[in-house]
Design an enzyme around this catalytic site. Structure first.
Site, PDB file in Angstrom:
ATOM      1  N   PHE A 211      20.252  15.700 -37.209  1.00  0.00           N
ATOM      2  CA  PHE A 211      20.387  14.592 -38.149  1.00  0.00           C
ATOM      3  C   PHE A 211      19.040  13.932 -38.328  1.00  0.00           C
ATOM      4  CE2 PHE A 211      23.692  11.828 -40.108  1.00  0.00           C
ATOM      5  CZ  PHE A 211      24.580  12.822 -40.423  1.00  0.00           C
TER       6      PHE A 211
ATOM      7  N   GLN B 242      20.256  -0.317 -46.436  1.00  0.00           N
ATOM      8  CA  GLN B 242      19.819   1.070 -46.448  1.00  0.00           C
ATOM      9  C   GLN B 242      20.173   1.798 -47.735  1.00  0.00           C
ATOM     10  OE1 GLN B 242      21.606   4.227 -43.684  1.00  0.00           O
ATOM     11  NE2 GLN B 242      19.481   4.076 -43.028  1.00  0.00           N
TER      12      GLN B 242
ATOM     13  N   HIS C 267      20.573   5.434 -49.149  1.00  0.00           N
ATOM     14  CA  HIS C 267      20.690   6.809 -48.688  1.00  0.00           C
ATOM     15  C   HIS C 267      20.007   7.681 -49.727  1.00  0.00           C
ATOM     16  CE1 HIS C 267      22.266  10.568 -47.271  1.00  0.00           C
ATOM     17  NE2 HIS C 267      22.838   9.976 -46.254  1.00  0.00           N
TER      18      HIS C 267
ATOM     19  N   LEU D  71      28.449  10.150 -51.693  1.00  0.00           N
ATOM     20  CA  LEU D  71      27.450  10.584 -50.731  1.00  0.00           C
ATOM     21  C   LEU D  71      27.422  12.090 -50.520  1.00  0.00           C
ATOM     22  CD1 LEU D  71      25.429   9.537 -48.576  1.00  0.00           C
ATOM     23  CD2 LEU D  71      27.281   9.782 -46.957  1.00  0.00           C
TER      24      LEU D  71
ATOM     25  N   GLU E  32      23.839  13.454 -44.974  1.00  0.00           N
ATOM     26  CA  GLU E  32      22.599  13.883 -44.375  1.00  0.00           C
ATOM     27  C   GLU E  32      22.772  15.228 -43.676  1.00  0.00           C
ATOM     28  OE1 GLU E  32      20.415  10.642 -43.066  1.00  0.00           O
ATOM     29  OE2 GLU E  32      19.848  11.609 -41.194  1.00  0.00           O
TER      30      GLU E  32
ATOM     31  N   ARG F  28      15.891   7.901 -43.456  1.00  0.00           N
ATOM     32  CA  ARG F  28      16.406   7.650 -44.802  1.00  0.00           C
ATOM     33  C   ARG F  28      15.493   6.769 -45.641  1.00  0.00           C
ATOM     34  NH1 ARG F  28      22.782   6.953 -43.244  1.00  0.00           N
ATOM     35  NH2 ARG F  28      22.997   9.125 -42.650  1.00  0.00           N
TER      36      ARG F  28
ATOM     37  N   HIS G  87      23.842   2.184 -49.297  1.00  0.00           N
ATOM     38  CA  HIS G  87      24.731   2.889 -48.391  1.00  0.00           C
ATOM     39  C   HIS G  87      25.207   2.023 -47.234  1.00  0.00           C
ATOM     40  CE1 HIS G  87      26.472   6.235 -46.327  1.00  0.00           C
ATOM     41  NE2 HIS G  87      25.612   6.211 -45.337  1.00  0.00           N
TER      42      HIS G  87
ATOM     43  N   ARG H 135      18.751   1.933 -40.015  1.00  0.00           N
ATOM     44  CA  ARG H 135      19.703   2.632 -39.152  1.00  0.00           C
ATOM     45  C   ARG H 135      19.464   4.128 -39.233  1.00  0.00           C
ATOM     46  NH1 ARG H 135      25.117   5.276 -40.283  1.00  0.00           N
ATOM     47  NH2 ARG H 135      24.451   5.157 -42.438  1.00  0.00           N
TER      48      ARG H 135
HETATM   49  C1  LIG Z   1      30.081   7.459 -47.583  1.00  0.00           C
HETATM   50  C2  LIG Z   1      29.683   7.012 -46.210  1.00  0.00           C
HETATM   51  C3  LIG Z   1      29.307   7.959 -45.269  1.00  0.00           C
HETATM   52  C4  LIG Z   1      28.944   7.568 -44.000  1.00  0.00           C
HETATM   53  N1  LIG Z   1      28.583   8.524 -43.099  1.00  0.00           N
HETATM   54  C5  LIG Z   1      28.244   8.155 -41.853  1.00  0.00           C
HETATM   55  C6  LIG Z   1      27.903   9.126 -40.891  1.00  0.00           C
HETATM   56  O1  LIG Z   1      27.906  10.314 -41.165  1.00  0.00           O
HETATM   57  N2  LIG Z   1      27.565   8.736 -39.661  1.00  0.00           N
HETATM   58  C7  LIG Z   1      27.567   7.429 -39.314  1.00  0.00           C
HETATM   59  O2  LIG Z   1      27.285   7.142 -38.171  1.00  0.00           O
HETATM   60  N3  LIG Z   1      27.909   6.476 -40.200  1.00  0.00           N
HETATM   61  C8  LIG Z   1      28.237   6.806 -41.466  1.00  0.00           C
HETATM   62  N4  LIG Z   1      28.569   5.841 -42.379  1.00  0.00           N
HETATM   63  C9  LIG Z   1      28.645   4.455 -41.961  1.00  0.00           C
HETATM   64  C10 LIG Z   1      29.936   4.182 -41.213  1.00  0.00           C
HETATM   65  O3  LIG Z   1      30.965   4.939 -41.745  1.00  0.00           O
HETATM   66  C11 LIG Z   1      30.371   2.743 -41.302  1.00  0.00           C
HETATM   67  O4  LIG Z   1      29.327   1.941 -40.922  1.00  0.00           O
HETATM   68  C12 LIG Z   1      31.525   2.458 -40.380  1.00  0.00           C
HETATM   69  O5  LIG Z   1      32.559   3.339 -40.635  1.00  0.00           O
HETATM   70  C13 LIG Z   1      32.018   1.064 -40.515  1.00  0.00           C
HETATM   71  O6  LIG Z   1      33.202   0.917 -39.779  1.00  0.00           O
HETATM   72  P1  LIG Z   1      33.876  -0.480 -39.568  1.00  0.00           P
HETATM   73  O7  LIG Z   1      34.978  -0.283 -38.620  1.00  0.00           O
HETATM   74  O8  LIG Z   1      32.852  -1.460 -39.198  1.00  0.00           O
HETATM   75  O9  LIG Z   1      34.416  -0.913 -40.988  1.00  0.00           O
HETATM   76  P2  LIG Z   1      35.417  -0.239 -42.030  1.00  0.00           P
HETATM   77  O10 LIG Z   1      35.845   1.093 -41.645  1.00  0.00           O
HETATM   78  O11 LIG Z   1      34.788  -0.412 -43.348  1.00  0.00           O
HETATM   79  O12 LIG Z   1      36.687  -1.142 -41.937  1.00  0.00           O
HETATM   80  C14 LIG Z   1      36.760  -2.428 -42.453  1.00  0.00           C
HETATM   81  C15 LIG Z   1      38.129  -2.949 -42.225  1.00  0.00           C
HETATM   82  O13 LIG Z   1      38.174  -4.334 -42.477  1.00  0.00           O
HETATM   83  C16 LIG Z   1      39.260  -4.654 -43.276  1.00  0.00           C
HETATM   84  N5  LIG Z   1      38.955  -5.868 -44.025  1.00  0.00           N
HETATM   85  C17 LIG Z   1      37.838  -6.140 -44.715  1.00  0.00           C
HETATM   86  N6  LIG Z   1      37.928  -7.363 -45.269  1.00  0.00           N
HETATM   87  C18 LIG Z   1      39.128  -7.865 -44.913  1.00  0.00           C
HETATM   88  C19 LIG Z   1      39.808  -9.077 -45.181  1.00  0.00           C
HETATM   89  N7  LIG Z   1      39.292 -10.041 -45.927  1.00  0.00           N
HETATM   90  N8  LIG Z   1      41.038  -9.241 -44.667  1.00  0.00           N
HETATM   91  C20 LIG Z   1      41.602  -8.283 -43.922  1.00  0.00           C
HETATM   92  N9  LIG Z   1      41.000  -7.142 -43.631  1.00  0.00           N
HETATM   93  C21 LIG Z   1      39.780  -6.927 -44.129  1.00  0.00           C
HETATM   94  C22 LIG Z   1      39.466  -3.456 -44.117  1.00  0.00           C
HETATM   95  O14 LIG Z   1      40.772  -3.394 -44.571  1.00  0.00           O
HETATM   96  C23 LIG Z   1      39.160  -2.346 -43.141  1.00  0.00           C
HETATM   97  O15 LIG Z   1      40.301  -2.037 -42.391  1.00  0.00           O
HETATM   98  C24 LIG Z   1      28.924   6.210 -43.669  1.00  0.00           C
HETATM   99  C25 LIG Z   1      29.303   5.258 -44.600  1.00  0.00           C
HETATM  100  C26 LIG Z   1      29.662   5.650 -45.879  1.00  0.00           C
HETATM  101  C27 LIG Z   1      29.999   4.604 -46.886  1.00  0.00           C
END
Ligand SMILES: Cc1cc2nc3c(=O)[nH]c(=O)nc-3n(C[C@H](O)[C@H](O)[C@H](O)COP(=O)(O)OP(=O)(O)OC[C@H]3O[C@@H](n4cnc5c(N)ncnc54)[C@H](O)[C@@H]3O)c2cc1C
Ligand code: SF4
Ligand code: F3S
Ligand code: FES
Lengths: 125, 150, 250, 604
Positions: free
Chosen positions: D117, D231, D233, D243, D246, D288, D356, D391
């Site tokens: 990566f 960031q 991407h 996306l 990577e 990135r 991203h 990141r």
């Molecule tokens: C397309 C893409 C590809 C990625 N690929 C990678 C990768 O390969 N490797 C890597 O390490 N990272 C990657 N990332 C980054 C990583 O996926 C995210 O940073 C991570 O999944 C975030 O997880 P989280 O649990 O913080 O939030 P999320 O999974 O976004 O969850 C947010 C939660 O909060 C809830 N929520 C939000 N606001 C409210 C509200 N007001 N009331 C109630 N609930 C609410 C939502 O319903 C959801 O359940 C990628 C991101 C994207 C967008």
């Protein structure tokens, strides 16, 4: 919170027969139907037509061939009535009655066939 | 959870349990497939009826015309009846339809690997092709025997 | 890749529980080009004509499972369905069939979720592996993984439930996605919980409620092939039945 | 209003929220967990992550190397003690997921496999084909259903935090399905609401990634840290921004400009590595921010490829062959085919940089605690200190589970030490929040919500993009200020209470706008270039350089207490334990620097 677990269905037994019957239906029923049609078309000739007396006699005098015929009748009737029983559900009919009718008829048809075949085997040969 | 108050009023679209299968051609084809069983049952009854008529016969060492009358009637007046012949043609078509759909249904039951060290599954067409081969074989044998022994 | 603009007549089923007795249709002229998805058409309608139109969406890349709906009578993911494929026709968008309509294109999915959770969709290890240390993995060869991986691709979109007539006729049927998940865990070599899941698989509401219509696999946007998983499940259940006859458990 | 008395309330059911809920349930099944999410758990945006999650497993790898890659990748703006803890816990959490059923891709011997990566010296990214986030999220969700103490509130939208005596004691939310409000009291509240990519127009994020949790904390006086670091991407699909992971480059994909030239070698990432033989930290496997910046420069030089939908470069995977691509990158093939009409097996994919990830977020310590007692935060919405100014790919998926677990454990401890409570004050606050939300229905204005959203996204792209200048940032500040005034005049067309997404989107937009303001204000005040924050201005271009003297510190965006409608920016120190700031170099330059360092060590 207690979870009530659903009861085991006896469906596998019928399903296994249905599967075997469906396979028989697809493998041999078209050929058998062709024979029935041919028999109808050649029925003027009782001696040389299809399914003439000699032919059928040799089938039912042979215990093995007779058993094969019985097997086909048995599986096909279970297969067909099983499917029809399920189709009744597809028309929104959910009643134990269709269960009795379907498997009862299939059993009856099989028994009748078996009885008649035995009768023939004993009586004629 | 107890709801203090809810603004919900979900709408349950009505289901017509008799005619749902006309809504979409996939469903209709499914019902036709299931319906072929009725005609299969008809064929079975024909066979059993034939066995019944044959059992009524009296075929001694030398069969007499009156002795074999029931079976003769079955052959000539029943199977030979144009209505029955027409019905049997329909049965044939329906059973061919059944065979085609049945062979199409089989591959999902089979999930085996090509060989010990590969992650490739046995391709579905091989299963379908072998079913058709078996079907062709069985048909040739049965018809061959039936027509060659007359 | 020209951005030529055409328009399509898009009819959307509306239902506002606090005002409407039953659903009604509303038609819009939506401009589109080669890459316009049904979801984007809905954005266009919401932004330009009807801000009150409600529908679920999030990822717009066919992986979150939010946007299942009926397009011309067939269950689809709105974000993975394109107007270009309906060229020359009108389009009708309705909420997923076989679920209660909550509002507009939003349906009540609680039954689907409950079923997914009911069948114990998690690894139940055997006693030997229950406390495996956190610096070691289970051994699972690529082949052992391949055995279930396809059935682990479900995004819980509900399209297969909207497609399945057995679910339509009998809402108690556990249904394609949940039964597929059950089979997925039963075939995972890390799992030893098949006994605990057996009651769900073996019942009338389980695998035996399926008559192999096969439409679920046809519409599944992730090619999970739930109908295959269910038929394999039937094989599993039938084997279990026969063994139970030979050697009953109680 | 219905009231629920929980021990722990977790807002967000993505990777972070689910992991935290399981941690609490496992530590003490008697603690009642309220898991609140505005969408069903498996819709959370973790589901979209493709590439994978980093954790040291190989013999030729070490915690030290992961630590150094992370800190250097973050341009030394990382909390080094937290990074040390993080890299140690990462493999443990990844194994835990494996035990729970996550289908991590395997080697033929049955052990987990890792891939290369960007920015990582050694292959250490665990992956489940290119659906890593999907499999992680579904594994966590499915695992969570076996714990009866986790009480889920699906499709509940959090409107506000409840606080008493300066402590966070619960949340108030709107139940979309029933159209009612719910008050949830808790001894500890955990924000796991994900990022804020929707501040920008062109992004890889889902529609729900609107920065809600960040805005909630911010409005309650908790600062947002390092918000200027957003960031880009380098490889988003042209047009929709989806996306292209990577992992594409990790597997050997290469980038060409319009002349078919691998332009990255012109930007300190060379020398050119042979096609199909990717090498860590060289060329396409640089970090990135560098790759996105290279695109910007190519575009200035007129060497990008012009498509009707905009400028792009080509991501070429064709040399990898159909079988390998379909096995390793099935989703990528599907996405490119569906959304761009290009089959990666046969033709290069047009890509461009796209917003991203938000490196910054709610300020927390290494145990996810914010400065408000009782309020915790983890995952993308938090700034726990591991990402610094940039990141590294695959560090954030593993962040969700590592800090989900740590946060869960921290909250268990608090829940054991705090008495159960309920009070008239909390009820009053909940009712006030309800009234505030309902009052939106009475606005008679004619302002359009979609216009505001669009203008915000556009001005963020213009002002706080890959390269930044005082003047354009100031313009964005003015635009956002104006939008804050306009948003109060949005009239709603529908007063229905069940699934009123128009109403909910308006509240979300308010959150996003607050977060966008924090981003641009933090950015204009950081007069240097670091990681993803690159400036082109300053006296004699002074801001083009990193300035450790003045800016080796975190920026903090506080809500103004004097009623001003703009955040107040402050700073805090950076914890440095063992790894002193050095020049951030990649490619051949990095190798030379590494040699020099070794030589110096030996000389000592
Ligand atoms: C397309 C893409 C590809 C990625 N690929 C990678 C990768 O390969 N490797 C890597 O390490 N990272 C990657 N990332 C980054 C990583 O996926 C995210 O940073 C991570 O999944 C975030 O997880 P989280 O649990 O913080 O939030 P999320 O999974 O976004 O969850 C947010 C939660 O909060 C809830 N929520 C939000 N606001 C409210 C509200 N007001 N009331 C109630 N609930 C609410 C939502 O319903 C959801 O359940 C990628 C991101 C994207 C967008
Ligand atoms: S099996 Fe397919 S159609 Fe059914 S819920 Fe899963 S992804 Fe959707
Ligand atoms: S459509 Fe329904 S009946 Fe079975 S094969 Fe699929 S679940
Ligand atoms: S929006 Fe996520 S599946 Fe369509």
């Amino acid at each position: 919170m207690r979870q009530f677990l659903p009861t085991r269905s006896d469906e596998p037994m019928y399903w296994l027969m249905f599967g075997a019957g469906g396979m028989v239906a697809s493998m041999v029923l078209p050929a058998i139907t062709v024979i029935l049609i041919a028999a109808g078309l050649t029925s003027g000739d009782l001696q040389h037509g299809v399914l003439n007396l000699g032919q059928v006699a040799s089938i039912f005098s042979n215990w093995f061939l007779s058993l094969v015929v019985f097997g086909i009748v048995f599986l096909l009737s279970f297969y067909a009535l099983h499917r029809m029983h399920h189709s009744s559900h597809d028309f929104g009919i959910h009643s134990k009655l269709t269960w009795y009718i379907a498997y009862g008829s299939a059993a009856a048809i099989s028994f009748i066939s078996l009885g008649l075949q035995l009768l023939m085997y004993v009586k004629f040969f | 959870m107890s709801e203090v108050k809810s603004f919900r009023k979900p709408y349950n679209p009505p289901v017509n349990k008799m005619t749902w299968w006309l809504e979409n051609s996939f469903y209709t084809k499914y019902m036709i497939r299931e319906g072929t069983a009725v005609l299969a049952l008809f064929a079975v009854l024909e066979i059993v009826f034939g066995i019944f008529m044959l059992a009524l016969c009296d075929i001694g060492p030398i069969p007499t015309l009156s002795g074999i009358a029931p079976y003769a009637w079955y052959l000539q007046s029943f199977l030979g009846n144009p209505v029955i012949i027409a019905l049997n043609v329909i049965v044939l078509v329906s059973q061919l339809y059944h065979a085609i759909t049945w062979f199409a249904l089989m591959p999902p039951f089979v999930r085996i690997f090509m060989n010990k060290n590969s992650t490739e599954l046995l391709p579905r067409w091989i299963i379908t092709a072998s079913l058709y081969a078996a079907f062709a074989g069985a048909t040739v044998v049965i018809l061959g025997v039936a027509f060659l022994t007359v | 890749m020209e951005a030529t603009q055409k328009t399509m007549k898009v009819t959307v089923l509306r239902y506002r529980p606090e005002q409407d007795k039953e659903p009604w249709e509303q038609t819009f002229d939506v401009p589109y080009h080669k890459d316009t998805s049904v979801l984007e058409a809905l954005f266009y309608i919401k932004d330009n004509f009807e801000p009150s139109l409600s529908f679920r969406w999030s990822c717009r890349m066919a992986v979150c499972g939010s946007c299942g709906m009926m397009v011309n009578g067939v269950p689809h993911l709105a974000c993975k369905t394109f107007l270009r494929d309906y060229e020359g026709k009108d389009m009708k968008i309705e909420p997923l069939a076989n679920f209660p309509i909550e509002r507009d294109l939003v349906v009540d999915l609680s039954d689907l979720i409950e079923k997914i959770e009911r069948i114990k969709p998690y690894i139940i290890p055997d006693a030997k592996n229950a406390n495996m240390p956190l610096n070691k993995n289970f051994k699972q060869t690529p082949m052992q993984m391949e055995a279930y991986l396809q059935f682990a691709q479900c995004i819980n979109c509900g399209c297969c439930y909207a497609a399945c007539p057995q679910y339509k006729l009998n809402p108690k049927f556990i249904g394609p996605a949940a039964l597929t998940l059950l089979y997925r865990y039963n075939t995972d070599n890390r799992d030893a919980g098949a006994k605990l899941r057996a009651p769900f698989l073996n019942s009338e509401e389980g695998a035996w409620g399926c008559t192999f219509v096969g439409y679920c696999s046809e519409v599944c946007p992730k090619h999970v092939d739930p109908s295959s998983a269910i038929q394999l499940g039937k094989k599993m259940s039938a084997t279990d039945y026969v063994f139970n006859m030979i050697k009953p458990e109680h | 209003m219905e009231k629920y008395q929980a021990d722990v309330a977790i807002v967000g059911a993505g990777g972070t929220g689910l992991r935290a809920a399981i941690a609490v349930a496992q530590a003490d099944p008697k603690l009642k967990v309220a898991l609140i999410s505005k969408v069903y758990p498996m819709r959370s945006h973790t589901v979209a992550a493709e590439g994978g999650a980093a954790g040291v497993v190989r013999d030729d790898d070490s915690y030290q190397k992961h630590f150094e890659d992370t800190v250097a990748g973050g341009d030394w703006l990382c909390e080094q003690d937290v990074v040390e803890k993080f890299v140690r816990q990462a493999p443990q959490e990844l194994y835990q997921l494996e035990h729970w059923g996550c289908p991590w891709s395997r080697k033929p011997d049955g052990n987990v496999n890792v891939r290369r990566f960007g920015g990582m010296k050694v292959p250490r990214t665990w992956f489940a084909a290119d659906k890593s986030g999907f499999h992680m999220l579904h594994t966590l969700y499915q695992t969570s259903v076996q714990f009866p103490s986790i009480h889920r509130f699906d499709e509940h939208f959090v409107l506000d935090l409840l606080e008493e005596d300066g402590e966070c004691r619960g949340v108030v939310c709107y139940d979309l399905q029933n159209g009612v409000f719910r008050q949830i009291n808790a001894k500890a509240v955990f924000l796991a609401t994900g990022g804020a990519g929707r501040c920008y127009l062109f992004n890889t994020n889902g529609g729900i990634v609107t920065g809600d949790g960040m805005a909630l904390a911010y409005r309650h006086g908790v600062p947002l840290r390092d918000m200027e670091f957003v960031q880009y991407h380098p490889t988003g699909l042209l047009g929709c921004g989806l996306l292209m992971t990577e992992g594409c480059r990790g597997e050997g994909g290469v980038l060409y400009n319009k002349d078919g030239y691998r332009y990255l070698q012109d930007y300190g990432l060379g020398p050119e590595t042979p096609v199909g033989k990717p090498q860590n930290k060289y060329m396409e496997l640089g970090p990135r921010d560098r790759l996105s910046q290279a695109f910007w420069n190519e575009s200035k030089k007129g060497r990008t490829i012009k498509y009707p939908l905009g400028e792009a470069v080509h991501l070429d995977l064709t040399h990898l062959g159909e079988k390998y691509l379909h096995e390793r990158l099935p989703l990528i093939c599907e996405l490119a085919m569906t959304y761009s009409g290009v089959d990666p097996v046969k033709a290069p994919v047009p890509v461009r940089p796209v917003v991203h990830y938000t490196m910054g977020g709610i300020e927390t310590d290494g145990n996810t605690a914010t400065r408000m007692p009782g309020l915790y935060a983890g995952g993308e919405c938090a700034s726990v200190g591991i990402h610094g100014a940039n990141r590294l790919g695959s560090n954030s998926l593993v962040e969700t589970i590592v800090f989900g677990k740590i946060g869960g454990d921290a909250m268990v401890e608090r829940a054991h030490n705090v008495k159960d409570f309920d009070s008239a004050e909390l009820t009053r606050q909940a009712e006030a929040a309800e009234k505030r939300a309902l009052s939106l229905f009475d606005v008679k204005g004619t302002e359009s919500m979609s216009k505001i959203r669009h203008e915000m996204g556009q001005s963020m792209e213009d002002g706080v993009g890959i390269y930044r200048e005082e003047e354009s940032m100031q313009k964005t500040i003015d635009v956002l200020k104006n939008l804050q005034k306009r948003i109060v005049n949005v009239g709603l067309t529908d007063r229905g209470r069940v699934f009123n997404t128009e109403w909910m989107n308006l509240i979300e937009l308010g959150y996003t706008l607050d977060v966008a303001q924090c981003m641009v204000h933090s950015a204009i005040n950081r007069k240097e270039s670091r990681g993803s924050h690159q400036r082109l201005d300053g006296p004699d271009g002074a801001y083009k350089q990193r300035d450790d003297l003045n800016f080796l510190k975190h920026s903090l965006a506080f809500k103004s207490t004097d009623g001003a409608d703009e955040p107040r920016i402050d700073y805090s120190g950076v914890k440095i334990t063992t790894f002193q700031p050095a020049k951030r170099v990649y490619g051949a330059e990095a190798e030379a620097a590494e040699k020099a360092r070794k030589a110096a060590q030996e000389a000592k």
